[in-house]
Design a protein around this motif. Structure first.
Motif, PDB file in Angstrom:
ATOM      1  N   TRP A   7       0.827  -1.582   0.059  1.00 15.26           N
ATOM      2  CA  TRP A   7      -0.032   0.019   0.020  1.00 15.26           C
ATOM      3  C   TRP A   7       1.038   0.975   0.218  1.00 15.26           C
ATOM      4  N   PHE A  23      -1.004  18.706   7.773  1.00 15.18           N
ATOM      5  CA  PHE A  23      -0.618  18.082   8.838  1.00 15.18           C
ATOM      6  C   PHE A  23       0.509  19.386   9.819  1.00 15.18           C
ATOM      7  N   ARG A 214      -5.973  13.450  13.551  1.00 12.24           N
ATOM      8  CA  ARG A 214      -5.936  14.746  13.029  1.00 12.24           C
ATOM      9  C   ARG A 214      -6.116  14.540  11.501  1.00 12.24           C
ATOM     10  N   SER A 216      -6.986  16.902   7.079  1.00 12.08           N
ATOM     11  CA  SER A 216      -6.523  17.685   6.834  1.00 12.08           C
ATOM     12  C   SER A 216      -7.064  17.479   5.053  1.00 12.08           C
ATOM     13  N   THR A 873      -4.890   3.417  -2.791  1.00 17.64           N
ATOM     14  CA  THR A 873      -5.153   2.130  -1.176  1.00 17.64           C
ATOM     15  C   THR A 873      -5.631   0.673  -1.747  1.00 17.64           C
TER      16      THR A 873
ATOM     17  N   PRO B  73      -9.998   2.555   2.965  1.00 17.68           N
ATOM     18  CA  PRO B  73      -8.676   1.610   2.961  1.00 17.68           C
ATOM     19  C   PRO B  73      -9.418   0.559   2.561  1.00 17.68           C
ATOM     20  N   PRO B  81      -0.576   7.698   7.105  1.00 18.31           N
ATOM     21  CA  PRO B  81      -1.575   8.614   7.168  1.00 18.31           C
ATOM     22  C   PRO B  81      -2.205   7.943   5.943  1.00 18.31           C
ATOM     23  N   PHE B  82      -4.044   8.210   6.064  1.00 19.95           N
ATOM     24  CA  PHE B  82      -4.659   7.208   4.983  1.00 19.95           C
ATOM     25  C   PHE B  82      -5.560   8.207   4.637  1.00 19.95           C
ATOM     26  N   ARG B  83      -6.062   7.876   3.218  1.00 16.25           N
ATOM     27  CA  ARG B  83      -6.464   9.073   2.524  1.00 16.25           C
ATOM     28  C   ARG B  83      -7.700   8.044   1.791  1.00 16.25           C
ATOM     29  N   ARG B  85     -11.242   8.587   0.443  1.00 17.04           N
ATOM     30  CA  ARG B  85     -12.147   8.958  -0.717  1.00 17.04           C
ATOM     31  C   ARG B  85     -13.301   8.695  -0.567  1.00 17.04           C
ATOM     32  N   SER B 133     -11.357  13.835  -0.928  1.00 17.15           N
ATOM     33  CA  SER B 133     -10.623  12.820  -0.429  1.00 17.15           C
ATOM     34  C   SER B 133      -9.840  13.647   0.448  1.00 17.15           C
ATOM     35  N   TYR B 134      -9.888  13.228   2.164  1.00 15.62           N
ATOM     36  CA  TYR B 134      -9.268  13.887   2.989  1.00 15.62           C
ATOM     37  C   TYR B 134      -8.278  12.888   3.433  1.00 15.62           C
ATOM     38  N   ASP B 135      -7.412  13.551   3.869  1.00 16.83           N
ATOM     39  CA  ASP B 135      -6.110  12.786   4.602  1.00 16.83           C
ATOM     40  C   ASP B 135      -6.172  12.535   6.048  1.00 16.83           C
ATOM     41  N   CYS B 136      -6.152  11.163   6.321  1.00 13.51           N
ATOM     42  CA  CYS B 136      -6.192  11.576   8.239  1.00 13.51           C
ATOM     43  C   CYS B 136      -4.773  10.299   8.433  1.00 13.51           C
TER      44      CYS B 136
END
Lengths: 877, 405
Positions: A7, A23, A214, A216, A873, B73, B81-83, B85, B133-136
């Motif tokens: 991944w 971030f 967190r 963003s 992903t 994902p 971080p994972f995204r 969507r 998307s957002y990253d988390c």
């Protein structure tokens, strides 16, 4: 050593760097929990534009409030603080008022204004001024604060409140004109608030996160903020007209239960003409250029606008008594109107007169008159005599033997307010071939007492008529005394001059008509007398002003000339009276109406002449037959103030705009609403406009059909026409300019995305996805391109423009496509192997295109159209 | 990752604060204009009505014509971080959607950690699909619930907001944090398991996969010399091979939490052990030659096995949801492993305490359970609180974990 997971291996480089950057910025945002919206979008286009738009709104709100209301100081204050706040607080960031200081300042401003507010006992315009002051003060304080979302909202609401207050004060067309930029800037500002709200709360939600979670969305924020440039225009051009349409429907369809009115306008209403007019009063009125009346004449027979050949006389007030007085120890004089008695009290307008002989209609034109009068301090209205009522509902009254109009009692203002603007109509037979008749019948109505001797009338009625006749004869006698009152001791020169003129004629010609004309000519043409607007002549102690004018100064304005003529006529026992009103020749060609301004205020004379003394060629058709006629005499040299020409084109357009504004906005009430919306064949302005428009279109079509376009040159077979050539060149230039103008990005993008319509989609899903991935970069296969040509060209273009090679996976995919699509069945290979190969290549291609996308952070999310199941992903699975 | 049943989205419309102000002022203007016959006030009232009407219409239409679908994902690791969507489709034929915001609540199903992630699109043309998307980053392992997501917009005038809430709750397993294993971890794994040769089998008779070239050293097999490079560099160069070893291991995670745990700090050693287990598991499962079994000694001892991607997810899921306790039953966990998969595998115990502290020697049951592995030298006990753990991983940034014993 940690090896990346599948991944991570696919998406880690770009994603991790992006995410960590996001971030980091989020963390910075967290540390600044109390920061303003402006700071969050520090130096961003959105922040700059918001500040600019709201500063502009503040400026415009103040200007609207100050213009036309006599509160120019407030406008200057609002503009100053808006500019000062924008430059020093928003732009240079020199300082910003802390919240506590701002609230204190607002409190002080409120206390100051409220203390002024309670000083007034009765509601009046000054209280509204106080409210206006408060609005401007608070807005000024807001402009000095650091801008947050809430401050922006407050500025918007205060601008709206300023518009509300200004609407109460100012109903001139400049309010409507200023409303346009306010609406435009307001729409821009509100649309940017949408962007601010959407992008601002992305950070806000991150601030509320639990420490272990967190989030963003840097790209999303960029995507939202990228709308800053075009959203205001989209809103303005697409939503704006819809809003205006809804507003128009609301405004014109809203049932109205009250008459259109206006509050205040204190100090703004025109002086008008009251029952007493001082000698110098008209001279002062003439100094002003303000608009008083708009008069539109329309020929009833042709339904066309009617133009007058000479000046147009609009009578406002008839003044009968001359009353010398002493003012500040110096002699002065007042012309006074005799109050109406039972005989000539105010009545409704007389019906239209139809002559018994049809041929009489050839000697007058039936004209429909529409008068729009500005607010005035007196109830008197203005008329063209002889007049008659029309089918339209009238709210005006007439004095029968004065031929003057006045407002009805219910149109009278409440205490403290001026008489509002009014538009009224009447008909007249005063014109023939554009010339206004100089004769008016003694009475405006048929005298019923004439039938007192008619045997067919019942005895009781005859008796009543006889009594009425006696009353009228008595009234006439008394009124004649008033109209011939002349103090030969006070104004001896008038009698001397009149006698001299009277004696100069042959005995056979010395009728009243002849004498009146000669006396008029004397004053008008004699070189001894001159017209002046100079009002600084020193009154001579003990000398009547008219006597001073005739014997000493011999210069004055129309009121002096008319007064002198009245005195001269009265000295010869000819009943005469003074008429004041407007005399105008200013015609608005665009709007098709006459304009009477204060400078057109005029005084003239009416002498009462017996029918038998009239000349043989006197035209008295179209009005009630009378024993006596009023003869209009204008002794002022050079026509008085009417010599001034009409205003320029800009002024005419402005006048027209004002007229339309009043017709369709300010004066809209129940009756006009009905006229405008429901009537289709009447004289209502809107249906009239529609009819005019349709007629114009019909005319144009008929002209085109007749070959008259181009000045008729085509009709005669002439193939070249200068107007047509100019039109063609102009249109070509216009098209050129339009084509040269760069299209907005969203239109171009739409065109780009629509382009590949001709090329068929590949049947194999993996190659269709390949092409779609290339489409993300704006590369689309043309219908004439083979897949191989397209992919090789695309890889070259990407390598050249983006400096990143996608040639390898693209070649592999293309090759696989050809092999599977066109190759022999035995050479297509193992399905699983090919599937794995293409998937890997597609993943590689997508990853590289993602990298290109990341290189363009401002590219919008809308363009990043990716496929299901192909995200970073997911490929790990 | 599981998804709940989808129902019809709920659409709600409400005025914003600015919209309420506008409505109030517009109402005042309408009232004043109607009562006093002030037409200009009615003009303003009409504009307010127009603004609010168009706001309502466009706002509602924009949201109603847009559909949202979340794509989470397949795996997410704590601290990485994972995204997430969203697939946003504008179904409208002609009307684009503007300023679309998506809020997505994220909350732990075991703890009270809550947050809301947001993303959005500035412009979405009609009949188009976009993937915002957002990253988390979630720093604690466990199962998290995403959703229900809400799409909203205040387009075009920010006077009203229309929200569409989708019933699209999903759960996401956030696996334990992956650590950076130091070089030679495989050697340590072999070394510590005294019978490494038995566990790490040569994968074949060949020399392994080509890895790199290096200078010849004494003792190198002559077959490894790369003649072409030797000729070019004029000195003997040999090929390096990466040896393929097949691990046959059972990872046992000791979910021990001191009884008097005052705060999250006390959880760190156990979490470190879990993370190390997840890291080893991830790395070992990457090679299909390895055979791996995972056992957890926590509130509920469990054991699973698997080498495929699904098995890996299963094992990581077990670790992510593992609940530490003060008295983990190691013996029962070992018993389960023995019953399910036998005792052929080497046993690697990852524990926040030492072997002695775990009670071996005192606890007869545990001693007995471990006896077969101890006897065969196939037991590796990794105490993550011992400084020697730094041979495995870098503990920079994790000082609390070491020396806690």
């Amino acid at each position: 050593m940690h090896e990346p997971t599948p991944w991570e291996s696919e998406s880690a480089p770009s994603r991790r760097s992006t995410a960590e950057g996001d971030f980091a910025s989020t963390a910075a945002g967290d540390q600044n929990t109390g920061r303003s919206a402006g700071e969050l979008g520090e130096d961003s286009l959105l922040s700059h534009r918001l500040k600019l738009y709201f500063a502009s709104l503040s400026c415009l709100g103040g200007v609207v409030l100050g213009s036309g209301t006599g509160m120019e100081v407030l406008a200057v204050t609002a503009v100053f603080f808006a500019l000062f706040g924008f430059v020093c607080v928003d732009w240079l960031k020199l300082f910003a008022l802390p919240s506590i200081a701002a609230y204190t300042a607002m409190g002080l401003a409120a206390i100051y204004c409220v203390s002024n507010f309670i000083e007034f006992d009765a509601p009046n315009t000054r209280q509204m001024r106080v409210v206006a002051e408060l609005l401007v003060f608070v807005q000024a304080i807001l402009m000095l604060q650091e801008k947050t979302h809430r401050i922006y909202e407050q500025l918007g609401v205060f601008c709206l409140l300023q518009l509300i207050v200004a609407a109460v004060f100012n109903n001139a067309v400049n309010y409507g004109l200023l409303l346009v930029p306010v609406a435009v800037v307001g729409a821009w500002a509100l649309s940017l608030l949408v962007v601010l709200r959407s992008s601002e709360s992305i950070s806000a939600s991150a601030k509320e996160s639990a420490p272990s979670i967190r989030c963003s969305a840097g790209q999303a924020k960029a995507s939202l903020e990228s709308a800053t440039r075009r959203l205001p225009w989209v809103v303005l051009l697409t939503v704006g007209p819809a809003v205006l349409l809804v507003a128009a429907i609301f405004f014109y369809a809203l049932p109205r239960t009250t008459d259109a009115s206006q509050m205040g306008k204190a100090g703004k209403a025109l002086v008008g003409f009251s029952d007493q007019v001082r000698l110098e009063q008209i001279g002062k009125m003439i100094q002003s250029d303000r608009l008083a009346l708009r008069v539109q004449l329309k020929d009833n027979s042709h339904q066309k606008l009617y133009k007058v050949a000479g000046p147009l006389y609009l009578r406002g007030k008839v003044l009968d008594r001359y009353r010398p007085s002493v003012r500040d120890g110096l002699p002065s004089a007042v012309w006074v109107s005799v109050p109406p008695s039972d005989i000539n009290e105010y009545q409704t307008l007389p019906p239209e007169y139809y002559p018994s002989r049809m041929s009489d209609k050839n000697f007058y034109d039936s004209i429909d008159v529409r008068v729009s009068s500005e607010p005035m301090r007196t109830p008197s209205l203005f008329a063209i005599a002889p007049f008659h009522g029309t089918q339209h509902q009238q709210e005006i009254m007439q004095a029968t033997d004065r031929w003057t109009l006045s407002r009805q009692e219910r149109m009278m203002p409440t205490l403290g307010w001026d008489f509002p603007r009014v538009t009224y109509r009447f008909g007249t037979h005063a014109f023939r071939d554009g010339v206004q008749s100089e004769f008016i019948a003694r009475w405006s109505k048929v005298a019923s007492w004439r039938k007192a001797d008619d045997p067919s009338v019942s005895p009781q009625a005859r008796q009543k008529m006889r009594e009425t006749r006696l009353m009228i004869e008595d009234y006439n006698r008394q009124y004649r005394q008033i109209l011939t009152a002349y103090d030969s001791d006070a104004v001896p020169t008038a009698a001397r001059l009149a006698t001299t003129v009277a004696e100069s004629g042959s005995p056979g010609k010395r009728g009243p008509y002849w004498l009146a004309r000669r006396l008029e000519t004397l004053l008008r043409s004699d070189s001894r007398f001159g017209y002046t607007l100079n009002l600084d002549a020193e009154p001579m102690p003990g000398v009547d002003p008219i006597e001073q004018f005739l014997a000493h100064d011999q210069k004055g304005n129309c009121q002096y000339f008319a007064s002198a003529l009245v005195m001269m006529l009265r000295s010869q026992e000819i009943p005469a009276r003074l008429v004041v009103g407007y005399k105008t020749e200013e015609y608005n060609e665009i709007g098709g109406y006459y304009v009477a301004r204060q400078r057109h205020a005029h005084a003239w004379v009416e002498a009462l002449i017996d029918k038998d003394d009239l000349p043989q060629n006197a035209l008295v058709y179209g009005q009630v037959p009378s024993e006596q006629y009023w003869l209009r005499l204008d002794p002022t040299p050079g026509g008085g103030g009417t010599g001034q020409t009409a205003g320029g084109g800009v002024e005419q357009v402005f006048d027209l705009a004002q007229n339309i504004w009043e017709d369709y906005v300010v004066d809209m009430d129940g009756s006009r609403q009905k006229d405008a919306l429901l009537d289709t064949g009447g004289m209502s302005p809107m249906s009239e406009s529609y009819a005019r428009l349709i007629n114009s279109i019909k005319l144009l079509i008929s002209r085109i059909q007749a070959g008259e376009l181009g000045g008729g040159s085509l009709a005669s077979g002439q193939l070249f026409s200068w107007p047509a050539a100019m039109f063609g060149v102009g249109m070509t230039l216009l098209v050129f300019v339009l084509v040269r103008i760069r299209l907005p990005a969203w239109i171009r993008r739409k065109i780009d995305t629509d382009r590949p319509g001709g090329a068929a989609q590949p049947s194999l899903p993996f190659f269709a996805e390949t092409l779609e991935q290339l489409g993300r970069l704006g590369l689309w296969r043309q219908a004439a391109e083979t897949p191989a040509e397209f992919t090789s060209a695309a890889s070259r273009q990407i390598a050249r423009q983006r400096r990143l090679s996608v040639a390898e996976p693209l070649a592999l995919l293309t090759d696989a496509f050809y092999r599977l699509r066109f190759g022999p069945a035995d050479r297509r290979g193992d399905d699983a192997a090919v599937d794995s190969l293409t998937r890997e290549a597609l993943g590689e291609l997508k990853q590289r295109i993602d990298q290109i996308d990341h290189q363009e952070p401002r590219r919008e999310a809308a363009d990043v159209v990716s496929l299901d199941g192909l995200s970073h992903t997911d490929t790990s699975a | 990752m599981t998804t709940s049943a989808r129902d019809e989205p709920r659409v709600r419309h409400r005025l914003t604060r600015l919209g309420l102000h506008f409505a109030f002022v517009g109402g005042f203007a309408m009232l004043g204009g109607a009562l006093r016959g002030l037409n200009l006030l009615l003009v303003l009232a009409g504009m307010m009505v127009g603004l609010l009407f168009m706001q309502w219409r466009l706002c509602r239409r924009s949201i109603e014509s847009v559909s949202l679908r979340r794509r989470v994902p397949n795996e997410a690791f704590a601290g990485r971080p994972f995204r997430v969507r969203f697939r946003v489709t504008n179904h409208s034929r002609s009307m684009p959607a503007w300023m679309l915001r998506i809020d997505d609540p994220i909350g732990s199903m075991q703890r009270s950690d809550r947050s809301t992630a947001s993303t959005g699109i500035g412009f979405l043309a009609a009949k188009r699909t976009a993937t915002p998307s957002y990253d988390c980053v979630i720093t604690r392992r466990g199962r998290y619930r995403l959703g229900p997501s809400t799409g909203w917009t205040t387009f075009p005038f920010a006077l009203a907001m229309t929200r569409k809430t989708n019933d699209d709750q999903e759960s996401l397993d956030v696996y334990p944090e992956l650590l950076d294993l130091k070089r030679g971890w495989q050697r340590h794994l072999l070394g510590r398991t005294e019978g490494a040769t038995a566990a790490a089998h040569r994968s074949g008779a060949n020399d392994g996969e080509f890895f790199a070239l290096r200078e010849w050293q004494s003792g190198d097999n002559l077959r490894w010399i790369h003649w072409r490079t030797t000729a070019r560099k004029d000195e003997p160069m040999v090929r390096q091979f990466e040896q393929h070893r097949r691990f046959d291991l059972c990872l046992l995670v000791d979910g021990y939490l001191p009884n008097d745990a005052p705060d999250e700090l006390a959880e760190e050693p156990a979490e470190l052990a879990i993370s190390l287990a997840a890291t080893l598991l991830t790395r070992l499962v990457a090679s299909p030659a390895n055979r791996l079994t995972l056992a957890v000694a926590a509130q509920r001892p469990q054991a699973v096995s698997g080498g495929s991607a699904a098995g890996k997810r299963h094992m990581l899921g077990l670790l992510s949801e593992m609940k530490t306790c003060c008295e983990p039953n190691l013996a029962e966990a070992i018993e389960k492993v023995s019953l399910l998969f036998g005792r052929a595998q080497d046993l690697v115990v990852l524990s926040p305490r030492s072997l002695e502290a775990a009670g071996v020697g005192r606890d007869d049951e545990l001693s007995a359970a471990l006896h077969p592995w101890k006897r065969g030298g196939r037991l590796c006990w990794i105490n993550v609180t011992d400084p020697s753990v730094e041979r495995w991983i870098s503990l920079a940034g994790k000082p609390a974990a070491v020396g806690a014993e």
